[in-house]
Write an enzyme that holds these catalytic residues in place. Structure first.
Site, mmCIF file in Angstrom:
data_model
loop_
_atom_site.group_PDB
_atom_site.id
_atom_site.type_symbol
_atom_site.label_atom_id
_atom_site.label_comp_id
_atom_site.label_asym_id
_atom_site.label_seq_id
_atom_site.Cartn_x
_atom_site.Cartn_y
_atom_site.Cartn_z
ATOM 1 N N TRP A 106 0.811 -1.214 0.000
ATOM 2 C CA TRP A 106 0.000 0.000 0.000
ATOM 3 C C TRP A 106 0.841 1.259 0.000
ATOM 4 O O TRP A 106 0.498 2.234 -0.687
ATOM 5 C CB TRP A 106 -1.002 -0.029 1.162
ATOM 6 C CG TRP A 106 -2.001 -1.135 0.959
ATOM 7 C CD1 TRP A 106 -2.129 -2.271 1.699
ATOM 8 C CD2 TRP A 106 -2.976 -1.231 -0.103
ATOM 9 N NE1 TRP A 106 -3.131 -3.070 1.173
ATOM 10 C CE2 TRP A 106 -3.660 -2.460 0.072
ATOM 11 C CE3 TRP A 106 -3.332 -0.428 -1.178
ATOM 12 C CZ2 TRP A 106 -4.685 -2.878 -0.792
ATOM 13 C CZ3 TRP A 106 -4.352 -0.837 -2.030
ATOM 14 C CH2 TRP A 106 -5.014 -2.044 -1.833
ATOM 15 N N ASP A 175 -1.339 6.617 6.409
ATOM 16 C CA ASP A 175 -2.456 5.791 5.963
ATOM 17 C C ASP A 175 -2.743 4.805 7.098
ATOM 18 O O ASP A 175 -1.968 3.885 7.349
ATOM 19 C CB ASP A 175 -2.058 5.041 4.677
ATOM 20 C CG ASP A 175 -3.121 4.013 4.251
ATOM 21 O OD1 ASP A 175 -4.155 3.895 4.918
ATOM 22 O OD2 ASP A 175 -2.881 3.337 3.228
ATOM 23 N N LYS A 199 -12.653 -1.544 7.379
ATOM 24 C CA LYS A 199 -11.956 -2.572 8.165
ATOM 25 C C LYS A 199 -12.332 -2.448 9.643
ATOM 26 O O LYS A 199 -12.910 -3.348 10.212
ATOM 27 C CB LYS A 199 -10.455 -2.462 7.958
ATOM 28 C CG LYS A 199 -10.097 -2.760 6.500
ATOM 29 C CD LYS A 199 -8.746 -2.244 6.118
ATOM 30 C CE LYS A 199 -8.550 -2.093 4.633
ATOM 31 N NZ LYS A 199 -8.691 -3.296 3.841
HETATM 32 N N1 PLP Z 1 -4.425 1.416 2.365
HETATM 33 C C1 PLP Z 1 -4.474 0.259 3.042
HETATM 34 C C2 PLP Z 1 -3.575 0.074 4.230
HETATM 35 C C3 PLP Z 1 -5.327 -0.764 2.630
HETATM 36 O O1 PLP Z 1 -5.374 -1.928 3.306
HETATM 37 C C4 PLP Z 1 -6.154 -0.564 1.509
HETATM 38 C C5 PLP Z 1 -7.082 -1.611 1.045
HETATM 39 O O2 PLP Z 1 -7.170 -2.690 1.544
HETATM 40 C C6 PLP Z 1 -6.056 0.655 0.824
HETATM 41 C C7 PLP Z 1 -5.210 1.630 1.284
HETATM 42 C C8 PLP Z 1 -6.896 0.917 -0.388
HETATM 43 O O3 PLP Z 1 -8.200 1.128 0.003
HETATM 44 P P1 PLP Z 1 -9.403 1.210 -1.028
HETATM 45 O O4 PLP Z 1 -9.630 -0.151 -1.552
HETATM 46 O O5 PLP Z 1 -10.506 1.736 -0.161
HETATM 47 O O6 PLP Z 1 -9.019 2.169 -2.088
#
Ligand code: PLP
Length: 367
Positions: A106, A175, A199
């Protein structure tokens, strides 16, 4: 209708507290005597105004958010923030440069997206595998960076920071999509925190952004207006139609967290739950293998292989089948890494986690 007994260890969208689902069900057709559903409610109505204000005040209370921070409820998910963060913040300093700590899928994606808008400095050498957080003494932070970015819990690889990075005054961005409200956090150390809700704090559709006020108003001129934090802050996240129902579900989950002791109580439970699984892994003489350094093993997502370091696929299938027979789902590791991943977000109970010990022990003893 009775809630079914399936135990969901999914990485997100993930398990919600059954009481929240029941309340949403009870209120689905007639929210609080309005005669309509939140799904049908105008985002400009006073009833919705109460919902969004309540969600914000619960968040402020649970995280002790200082007054000089704005709370936004936005669309576009965590991935949307990979673009919004640089679009809004990379212009904070003339050099248009940002530091990224890349410790998993991520943060790697976020860094790649930011490259579209400025210079990205990856703070430490590229990792061969995402199984550790390099020692902060080896980081090369750029004092003229507009911000330092990191992902506090890498959901795919199960790598979680147990400390807040020190940035010598440079704006810190995190994040927290997969460990938001799973432990207390000192918001005042951050310029910006974002988290998708699906989550730990609700369902898909809404992303929380907590941003310090002095960082608003620096968006690049090409920043789309819906992504502009200043515009959204000035309009109480109502520049355009927000994800009303997802915000409502978040308010119910936040109330549930508050009634269950807040972030400190969540932390205690999350420590207990994850230790149960890691203890078995550690005691299994290499039968279960978690590749992540002990110091940064995630309390939210526990990835492991069965049988040997690279995983024995037949044994992993046997484990998944055994778990599935006992009503447990979504334990398969992310497709990019394989193996098993047990996600233990706030709504996963101690009992749910104890139930997982059985298939773990059965296959260990029988093999
Ligand atoms: N950041 C993290 C730590 C994630 O676990 C995720 C998705 O699982 C995301 C960002 C991306 O999120 P989204 O699918 O809502 O764009």
């Amino acid at each position: 209708m009775e809630h079914k007994q399936t135990i969901n260890f999914g990485a997100g969208p993930a398990k919600l507290p059954p009481s929240v689902l029941l309340q949403a069900q009870n209120e689905l057709l007639n929210y609080s005597g309005t005669g309509i559903s939140v799904l049908e409610m105008s985002h400009r109505s006073s009833d919705f105004n109460k919902i969004i204000n309540k969600t914000e005040s619960l968040l402020r209370e649970l995280l002790n958010i200082p007054d000089n921070y704005k709370v936004l409820f936005l669309q576009g998910g965590g991935s949307g923030q990979f673009s919004s963060v640089p679009l809004n913040l990379i212009g904070l300093k003339e050099d248009r440069c940002a530091d990224y700590l890349v410790t998993g899928t991520w943060s790697a994606k976020a860094a790649k997206e930011a490259e579209k808008y400025g210079k990205v400095n990856v703070v430490h050498p590229k990792l061969d595998s995402y199984t550790k957080i390099p020692d902060p003494s080896s980081w090369t932070l750029n004092p003229s960076a507009s911000y330092v970015y990191y992902c506090s819990n890498e959901t795919v690889h199960g790598v979680e920071y147990n400390f807040t990075p020190e940035t010598n005054g440079v704006v810190l961005v995190s994040d927290m999509s997969s460990n938001f409200l799973s432990r207390p956090v000192d918001v005042s150390k951050f310029g910006l925190i974002f988290a998708g809700a699906q989550k730990n704090v609700g369902c898909a559709g809404v992303t929380v952004v907590i941003v310090r006020e002095d960082l608003l108003g620096h968006a690049l001129k090409e920043c789309p207006i819906v992504l502009d934090y200043k515009v959204q802050a000035e309009m109480n996240s109502l520049y355009n139609t927000p994800p009303c129902f997802s915000i409502y579900i978040m308010s119910l989950v936040l109330e549930w967290i508050k009634n269950n002791g807040g972030s400190a109580a969540m932390e205690m439970l999350n420590k207990q739950k994850s230790s149960m699984i890691y203890d078995i892994i550690n005691a299994s003489n290499g039968f279960y293998v978690c590749p992540v350094d002990t110091a940064c093993r995630s309390r939210m997502n526990v990835p492991f292989r069965v049988g040997k370091k690279e995983g024995n696929e037949a044994l992993e299938k046997e484990f998944l089948d055994g778990a599935s027979k006992r009503g447990m789902i979504s334990l398969k590791g992310h497709r990019s890494v394989g193996g098993i991943r047990a996600s233990l977000y706030n709504a996963v109970t101690l009992e749910d986690t104890k139930a997982l010990l059985l298939p773990l022990l059965v296959i260990y003893v029988l093999t």
